[in-house]
Design a protein around this motif. Structure first.
Motif, PDB file in Angstrom:
ATOM      1  N   ARG A  68      12.086 -95.866 -99.203  1.00 14.60           N
ATOM      2  CA  ARG A  68      12.105 -95.215-100.523  1.00 14.60           C
ATOM      3  C   ARG A  68      13.276 -94.245-100.568  1.00 14.60           C
ATOM      4  O   ARG A  68      13.498 -93.481 -99.617  1.00 14.60           O
ATOM      5  CB  ARG A  68      10.799 -94.445-100.783  1.00 14.60           C
ATOM      6  CG  ARG A  68       9.597 -95.356-100.869  1.00 14.60           C
ATOM      7  CD  ARG A  68       8.336 -94.590-101.247  1.00 14.60           C
ATOM      8  NE  ARG A  68       7.171 -95.430-101.007  1.00 14.60           N
ATOM      9  CZ  ARG A  68       5.916 -95.029-101.170  1.00 14.60           C
ATOM     10  NH1 ARG A  68       5.661 -93.800-101.597  1.00 14.60           N
ATOM     11  NH2 ARG A  68       4.924 -95.848-100.932  1.00 14.60           N
TER      12      ARG A  68
ATOM     13  N   GLU B  27      14.269 -91.187-101.323  1.00 13.60           N
ATOM     14  CA  GLU B  27      13.711 -89.863-101.630  1.00 13.60           C
ATOM     15  C   GLU B  27      14.578 -88.815-100.966  1.00 13.60           C
ATOM     16  O   GLU B  27      15.413 -89.128-100.125  1.00 13.60           O
ATOM     17  CB  GLU B  27      12.303 -89.744-101.044  1.00 13.60           C
ATOM     18  CG  GLU B  27      11.376 -90.853-101.469  1.00 13.60           C
ATOM     19  CD  GLU B  27       9.925 -90.457-101.339  1.00 13.60           C
ATOM     20  OE1 GLU B  27       9.503 -89.585-102.126  1.00 13.60           O
ATOM     21  OE2 GLU B  27       9.220 -90.991-100.471  1.00 13.60           O
TER      22      GLU B  27
ATOM     23  N   ARG C  63       9.124 -86.619 -94.786  1.00 13.05           N
ATOM     24  CA  ARG C  63       9.563 -87.512 -95.870  1.00 13.05           C
ATOM     25  C   ARG C  63      10.914 -88.110 -95.485  1.00 13.05           C
ATOM     26  O   ARG C  63      11.881 -87.389 -95.300  1.00 13.05           O
ATOM     27  CB  ARG C  63       9.672 -86.737 -97.189  1.00 13.05           C
ATOM     28  CG  ARG C  63       9.876 -87.653 -98.382  1.00 13.05           C
ATOM     29  CD  ARG C  63      10.042 -86.924 -99.701  1.00 13.05           C
ATOM     30  NE  ARG C  63       8.897 -86.149-100.134  1.00 13.05           N
ATOM     31  CZ  ARG C  63       7.750 -86.676-100.554  1.00 13.05           C
ATOM     32  NH1 ARG C  63       7.597 -87.983-100.571  1.00 13.05           N
ATOM     33  NH2 ARG C  63       6.768 -85.904-100.941  1.00 13.05           N
TER      34      ARG C  63
ATOM     35  N   GLU D  84      12.985 -94.626-106.726  1.00 16.23           N
ATOM     36  CA  GLU D  84      13.030 -94.650-105.257  1.00 16.23           C
ATOM     37  C   GLU D  84      13.344 -96.018-104.647  1.00 16.23           C
ATOM     38  O   GLU D  84      13.297 -96.189-103.443  1.00 16.23           O
ATOM     39  CB  GLU D  84      11.689 -94.136-104.699  1.00 16.23           C
ATOM     40  CG  GLU D  84      11.395 -92.706-105.116  1.00 16.23           C
ATOM     41  CD  GLU D  84       9.985 -92.234-104.746  1.00 16.23           C
ATOM     42  OE1 GLU D  84       9.222 -93.009-104.151  1.00 16.23           O
ATOM     43  OE2 GLU D  84       9.668 -91.075-105.066  1.00 16.23           O
TER      44      GLU D  84
HETATM   45 MG    MG Z   1       6.023 -90.369-103.008  1.00 20.11          MG
END
Ligand code: MG
Ligand code: ATP
Length: 419
Positions: A111, A113, A119, A61
């Motif tokens: 990150r 992701e 997220r 990430e």
């Molecule tokens: Mg995580």
């Protein structure tokens, strides 16, 4: 059009975000934490050394910065994925002597992701740490402080606090052996990720999202059954103190958290309101990170990170219950022709100097400007035409009632303040 980078967002209304951050900061300051700031850019090596090479954050990430100014042989740089390692680096690098060092920082983390609800690739955390905190009473106080923040200050109701105890390094060696034996006995039932983690980062198998693995692990050995005498009594004491303070919690024997630096207490605040990304705050104790990052002597520490984006997702649904400050009344100045523009600028300057929330409209027809003032939710418009200009007055029109009054320019600020 060049669109924004995947997993990032534009924030066009910061009311709830600012209220949330201000409320958290005020709460933390009551507990004598003070705010610091560290760079968004950090050496990759900092996270490899602290989070662990086999963690998701480091192995998959990281946003590593590629730039022509990063020359061959220079250290690799990344956008920070979390803040605990940075805070510990700052503690060591700045030679902080006074412990406990109770600090927090709020800001962006990055990150790589898969973006989805709750997220993002660029997200916000408020990270709070006590460096130099050997007693587990600090863990109890941090957890209590967070629970009070969510329940009493933000008035959240639908969430749970999950806690586990990872013991000391010796306990974990014993546990990893027992877990290894269990996994080997069931190796045909394990998913591919768990089989890999069996050798790379065995504790993380317990975190597997696969329902079959989860079912199997209900029979696996439990960390809290492998604790030494001291850890057993510390674990008991953490639970008792939380009970005494009426902080409801659930012991989750398979909670390990994703980063390698944790030991002893780990915890997460989770809410079913958030769907799949249900954890909105996580933390724990890290007794060996300071030395690992280069401190001369170790400083047992404990900390947590609040996921601001997920907290805001929860607060969005109950905004009416929150004491979000109202904007103060807005006054809109409208000069009727170009001749009054200089005077309008001066009137606006005086009102703003007197602390009034003021907009000066210049462009478009009178009708269009009146419509705009209405759309802004203005309390009153201040009309300035030839007549007003020659008599040293303005016409104040209150939008809700339509009432108009002529006021002397020199009395205007006082008049609006009183009204
Ligand atoms: Mg995580
Ligand atoms: P997750 O289970 O969502 O992967 P994590 O264990 O990676 O979380 P931590 O490193 O413990 O998360 O970070 C603390 C908190 O920061 C999380 O509980 C979550 O609320 C928030 N967070 C982590 N990653 C993201 C992200 N990509 N987008 C938004 N919030 C995040």
């Amino acid at each position: 059009m060049i669109p924004r980078v995947r997993g990032t967002r534009d924030f066009l209304d910061l009311k709830l975000m600012n209220f949330t951050l201000e409320t958290i900061k005020k709460h933390l300051k009551k507990y004598h934490f003070h705010e610091i700031m560290t760079p968004l850019l950090e050496p990759v090596a900092l996270f490899k050394r602290s989070l662990g090479i086999e963690t998701d954050v480091v192995s998959k990430e990281m946003f590593v910065v590629s730039s022509s100014s990063v020359e061959k042989g220079d250290e690799e740089i990344c956008l920070r994925p979390e803040a605990t390692a940075s805070v510990v680096r700052a503690f060591v690098e700045n030679g902080i002597q006074t412990v406990p060092w109770k600090v927090f920082l709020c800001g962006q983390m990055f990150r790589y992701e898969r973006p989805q609800k709750g997220r993002y690739r660029e997200f916000f955390q408020c990270s709070l740490e006590i460096i130099g905190a050997p007693s587990l009473m600090h863990d109890v106080q941090i957890i209590t402080m967070l629970d009070r923040l969510f329940r009493s200050v933000f008035r959240l109701e639908v969430y749970a606090l999950h806690i586990n105890f990872l013991g000391c390094p010796t306990d974990r060696i014993a546990f990893k052996e027992q877990l290894g034996t269990f996994l080997d006995a069931h190796s045909t039932a394990l998913c591919a990720t768990c089989l890999k983690r069996r050798t790379t980062n065995i504790l993380r198998v317990l975190d597997c999202k696969n329902p079959d693995c989860q079912k199997l692990y209900t029979q696996a050995p439990q960390l809290t059954d492998c604790l030494c005498t001291q850890c057993t009594s510390e674990w008991k004491s953490v639970q008792h103190r939380l009970e005494e303070l009426s902080v409801p919690f659930v012991h989750m024997p398979r909670l390990v958290r994703g980063l390698d630096y944790y030991n002893k207490t780990v915890f997460e605040f989770v809410s079913p309101l958030l769907g799949a990304q249900s954890t909105f705050c996580g933390g724990g104790r890290y007794d060996h990170l300071v030395a690992q990052i280069g401190g001369k002597e170790d400083q047992p520490s404990v900390g947590a990170a609040i996921g601001i984006d997920r907290l805001i997702l929860m607060l969005e649904t109950m905004q009416d219950l929150l004491p979000i400050p109202f904007d103060s009344a807005l006054f809109v100045i409208i000069p009727l022709s170009e001749e009054q523009h200089p005077l309008a600028l001066q009137v606006a300057d005086t009102l703003i100097h007197n602390g009034l929330h003021t907009e000066l409209l210049i462009d478009g027809s009178l009708k269009a400007m009146m419509r705009k003032a209405d759309k802004y939710g203005a309390k009153a418009v201040i009309l300035i035409g030839t007549d007003e200009q020659s008599t040293g007055t303005v016409t104040v029109k209150t939008l809700q009632t339509g009432a108009e009054s002529k006021i002397k320019q020199t009395d205007l600020a006082q008049y609006l303040k009183q009204g």
